[in-house]
Write an enzyme that holds these catalytic residues in place. Sequence first.
Site, mmCIF file in Angstrom:
data_model
loop_
_atom_site.group_PDB
_atom_site.id
_atom_site.type_symbol
_atom_site.label_atom_id
_atom_site.label_comp_id
_atom_site.label_asym_id
_atom_site.label_seq_id
_atom_site.Cartn_x
_atom_site.Cartn_y
_atom_site.Cartn_z
ATOM 1 N N HIS A 230 15.216 11.789 -3.503
ATOM 2 C CA HIS A 230 14.774 13.100 -3.851
ATOM 3 C C HIS A 230 14.384 14.104 -2.635
ATOM 4 O O HIS A 230 13.836 13.299 -1.698
ATOM 5 C CB HIS A 230 13.787 13.089 -4.981
ATOM 6 C CG HIS A 230 12.187 12.506 -4.978
ATOM 7 N ND1 HIS A 230 11.562 13.290 -4.134
ATOM 8 C CD2 HIS A 230 11.931 11.431 -4.959
ATOM 9 C CE1 HIS A 230 10.195 12.576 -3.996
ATOM 10 N NE2 HIS A 230 10.610 11.357 -4.649
ATOM 11 N N CYS A 248 9.764 6.001 -2.966
ATOM 12 C CA CYS A 248 10.888 6.973 -3.008
ATOM 13 C C CYS A 248 11.554 7.163 -1.571
ATOM 14 O O CYS A 248 10.731 6.860 -0.551
ATOM 15 C CB CYS A 248 10.661 8.104 -3.840
ATOM 16 S SG CYS A 248 10.367 7.926 -5.525
#
Length: 301
Positions: A230, A248
């Site tokens: 992301h 992430c």
Amino acid sequence: MAADKLSWATTEPLGYGKKYTYKASATGSDGKKVELTGSFTTLKPKSTPRATVNPVDDAVVGVGMPISIKFPEGPVQDKAAVEKALKVETSVPVEGSWAWLHDRQVDWRPKEYWPAGTEVKVSANLYGVPYGGGAYGKSDLTTAFTIGRNQVVKIHTPDHRMDVYRDGKLYTSYPASNGKDADPNLNTPNGTMIVMAKEKVGNFSNPRYGYTDVEKLWAVRFSNHGEFIHENEENRANIGKRNTSHGCVNLFEPDAKKYFDSAIIGDPIEVTGSKADMPTTSDVNDWLFSWAQWQSMSALR
């Protein structure tokens, strides 16, 4: 009637818990007519659990996508009987195998990634199949889907980059910040995962680490262990330089948007270079097993 005229079979499955009567007649070589009448009942199952299949009809999925048949209403005891009722047909030869991830899910995956453009048909002829414990299949299932273009993401965490390959060749590369190197609990774990879901805006709140109401754009999930690709403009200073996330893969916003638009469900994500490995307890873990391990998880081996 069979071609040799020695047997007769129904052209549709019989119902559960039903009584059927029959009347038959035949003329022998001696010219005498013989008649036969009778009745029988079919078993009444203790339960008829439903099953689901994924991918669904007409889906276009990535080259790492497994076929999943799940039994949400109860465990399967006779896994071999169920597995014998399953069939995968492909438009080009593809070596693969079924494997039981647990007693409510059996997956099929190829030995290597699917060839791009493969047309796949799945038949699960489960009606009448004994699951064990008095349970029998509720209905048959089918699906037909297509494998899309070959796109694979490769992330070697020390490089602080995310490389995207098409047909085995480098297609594009983005600066990235991955999970913190010093803490294995915060690493982006090693392993081959797949794109599971895409969200234009993802919520990344994690009270355990003291942050709530955190939303990021262009979120691509590749595990249920907590890993996404992301944008994270708040981490701009570290992207491409240092690994500072909580697992992430952080990208600049324009890069995250480009990747988001290019990704489809089932695309492989290959991570290497971390101190920690992705646990095989992650929900979509098909590619975390070696081929030999995968084959050993079939009930027919």
